[in-house]
Design an enzyme around this catalytic site. Sequence first.
Site, short mmCIF file in Angstrom:
data_model
loop_
_atom_site.label_atom_id
_atom_site.label_comp_id
_atom_site.label_asym_id
_atom_site.label_seq_id
_atom_site.Cartn_x
_atom_site.Cartn_y
_atom_site.Cartn_z
N CYS A 1 -31.77 -57.46 6.87
CA CYS A 1 -30.41 -57.17 6.44
C CYS A 1 -30.16 -55.53 6.16
O CYS A 1 -31.15 -55.21 5.26
CB CYS A 1 -30.12 -57.68 5.10
SG CYS A 1 -28.94 -57.35 4.29
N CYS B 1 -29.40 -54.73 2.64
CA CYS B 1 -30.43 -55.09 1.65
C CYS B 1 -31.31 -53.70 1.82
O CYS B 1 -32.04 -53.58 0.66
CB CYS B 1 -31.03 -56.14 2.08
SG CYS B 1 -30.21 -57.67 2.08
#
Length: 119
Positions: free
Chosen positions: A46, A49
């Site tokens: 991600c 993230c």
Amino acid sequence: MSDAAESNDDVSTSTTEPVHVESAGHLQTLLTDGDVVLVDFHADWCGPCQMLEPVVADIAAETDATVAKVDIDELQALAQENGIRGVPTLLLYADGELVERLVGVQEKSTLVDLVEQHG
């Protein structure tokens, strides 16, 4: 020997580095032991993230909050139990109770304010 002595000095409910959550029980222990706990549900793949990672590391280092990181690929059932539909998702707990749910990349100042508000 000095390394062991140094690590013993760090024993407390809050840590200066994010804690990698190993299991649902481990997360529950962190929530029980910490006054304010910020849980970062994330995934290695991600991009947002990865952008948030230094921010949560700063929160761990600069506040009294315990920062717990949950890899949703490793702990899929735990992510489902917490209603995680996208990453990053941050859950803020105060005294074991969920007080905030934030989805997406957050500003450091927003997170610091929330931690201090509930701390």
